[in-house]
Design a protein around this motif. Sequence first.
Motif, mmCIF file in Angstrom:
data_model
loop_
_atom_site.group_PDB
_atom_site.id
_atom_site.type_symbol
_atom_site.label_atom_id
_atom_site.label_comp_id
_atom_site.label_asym_id
_atom_site.label_seq_id
_atom_site.Cartn_x
_atom_site.Cartn_y
_atom_site.Cartn_z
ATOM 1 N N VAL A 140 4.130 3.296 -8.453
ATOM 2 C CA VAL A 140 3.115 2.743 -7.566
ATOM 3 C C VAL A 140 2.053 3.798 -7.279
ATOM 4 O O VAL A 140 2.369 4.954 -6.980
ATOM 5 C CB VAL A 140 3.772 2.268 -6.245
ATOM 6 N N ARG A 142 -1.575 4.938 -5.166
ATOM 7 C CA ARG A 142 -2.425 4.769 -3.993
ATOM 8 C C ARG A 142 -3.875 5.154 -4.277
ATOM 9 O O ARG A 142 -4.736 4.907 -3.433
ATOM 10 C CB ARG A 142 -1.907 5.656 -2.851
ATOM 11 N N LEU A 179 6.892 -3.738 -0.611
ATOM 12 C CA LEU A 179 5.859 -2.709 -0.606
ATOM 13 C C LEU A 179 4.628 -3.107 0.198
ATOM 14 O O LEU A 179 3.599 -2.423 0.150
ATOM 15 C CB LEU A 179 5.441 -2.380 -2.043
ATOM 16 N N LEU A 182 1.989 -0.873 2.211
ATOM 17 C CA LEU A 182 0.903 -0.117 1.601
ATOM 18 C C LEU A 182 -0.452 -0.756 1.857
ATOM 19 O O LEU A 182 -1.471 -0.071 1.906
ATOM 20 C CB LEU A 182 1.140 0.020 0.087
ATOM 21 N N LEU A 186 -2.739 0.244 -1.770
ATOM 22 C CA LEU A 186 -2.100 -0.005 -3.060
ATOM 23 C C LEU A 186 -3.162 -0.332 -4.110
ATOM 24 O O LEU A 186 -3.879 -1.318 -3.994
ATOM 25 C CB LEU A 186 -1.102 -1.159 -2.938
ATOM 26 N N ASP A 297 6.905 6.302 -5.771
ATOM 27 C CA ASP A 297 5.643 6.432 -5.036
ATOM 28 C C ASP A 297 4.945 7.646 -5.624
ATOM 29 O O ASP A 297 5.254 8.785 -5.279
ATOM 30 C CB ASP A 297 5.954 6.608 -3.545
ATOM 31 N N ARG A 300 3.172 10.521 -3.531
ATOM 32 C CA ARG A 300 4.125 11.203 -2.661
ATOM 33 C C ARG A 300 5.269 11.831 -3.453
ATOM 34 O O ARG A 300 6.056 12.596 -2.896
ATOM 35 C CB ARG A 300 4.692 10.205 -1.639
ATOM 36 N N GLN A 337 7.448 10.060 5.643
ATOM 37 C CA GLN A 337 6.793 9.390 4.527
ATOM 38 C C GLN A 337 7.570 8.150 4.087
ATOM 39 O O GLN A 337 6.971 7.134 3.729
ATOM 40 C CB GLN A 337 6.629 10.369 3.370
ATOM 41 N N LEU A 341 6.314 3.839 4.346
ATOM 42 C CA LEU A 341 6.370 2.836 3.281
ATOM 43 C C LEU A 341 7.356 1.721 3.613
ATOM 44 O O LEU A 341 7.089 0.539 3.338
ATOM 45 C CB LEU A 341 6.751 3.504 1.956
#
Length: 415
Positions: A140, A142, A179, A182, A186, A297, A300, A337, A341
């Motif tokens: 995923v 960001r 998810l 996000l 996202l 992620d 992250r 973190q 999420l």
Amino acid sequence: MHVCIIGAGVIGMSTAFMLRQKGVRVTVLEAGKEIAGGTSFANGGQLSYSYVAPLADPGVFKDLPRWLLKKDSPLRFRPALDPQQWRWLMRFLQLCRSDVVRRTTAQMLTLSYLSRDVLRDWQARFGLEFAHQSNGKLIVFRSTGPFEHAREQAQLQADLGSTQQVLEAGQVLELEPSLQALGTRLKGAIYTPSEEAGDTRLFCESLHTCMQGDADYQLLLDHAVHSFVREGRDIRAVRTSHGEIAADQFVVAGGMGSVGLLRQLGGQPLIYPLKGYSLSLPLDGLSQSVPAISVTDYERRIVYARLGQVLRMAAMVDIGFGGLDIPPARMAGFKQQVNELFPGLPLEQAQTWAGLRPATPSGKPVVGASQLAGRLWVNAGHGALGFTLACGSAAVLAARMLGEPVPIDDAPFRP
């Protein structure tokens, strides 16, 4: 033939199991008091067969300053008066080139796909129990830049035989509704339906159970190997905390412990510990609020995998931080973190863990006959891909040792 294997983590146990399938007598020596008690104990659990691109990527140069300045960065670096650290880092930076990434990815995919095929064969034949999941994997993103780079990588890997899908944000949430936190952050994801997950420690224990009672298999716990006994150029035995043990061949598969042993023989293996952390959370009553698919992620650098009734979360790379301590501030940032999420997870109930991933600068493991002595083999340096590559590495080493056809071109992995 009698083979002595140093290390009862996922690399050592997979090697032992493969050799036993070929009729070889094996003795596994483990310094600790349990199987898979080190790096294999609670790492990420993802079997990322199609996602083996090396850490040494051109994007590192762009991300490195930002990572080093952020308190909650996925990467921390502490310089040390350690020549090994600087040799490793210099080689790592030299390999951060697009042409090297393409070549290394192609080489690693041959080993990972072999590993996948071997593990599936073992599952079909032996019914191994290790909380195995065939639930796919989402990477995923960001940010637009990394997502577009991932599109290019997916195309490269498609040319090499991978089957991956590039999903826009709406498609990601349709596939994995958990998810939704996000929101507009996202940008999209890479989805690989064929990826798998499993508990590495349980896998090692399952291999041991299959071999237990076999007269030609022996596991000796609490047997630290201190040195080798040589006869001319050949290794004749190892000196352990319980005396000498002789064999016909020896395999060094002890994670970071492999480095010290090879140095005794004059070697300077470029294997360095990348410290990582994990959380293991029981899923009682939480199944609807955590992902059904394995998730990475990307920005992250946190991975999430369901392992039976446990959610495994693994993260971070600390360079220059030895030991297995878990700094409270580092773990607090990790938990924060995760909660951003997946809000509301009772992370105070999670088991915390730290481990040292033995990594080479290129990301490629070292598998094959050692040049330092006769009758000595190396199977080490798998980094964060130990579980993913373990069965394939075992197959390559066993074929070379027994003079059989090697199932892939193993030249890129030889010591």
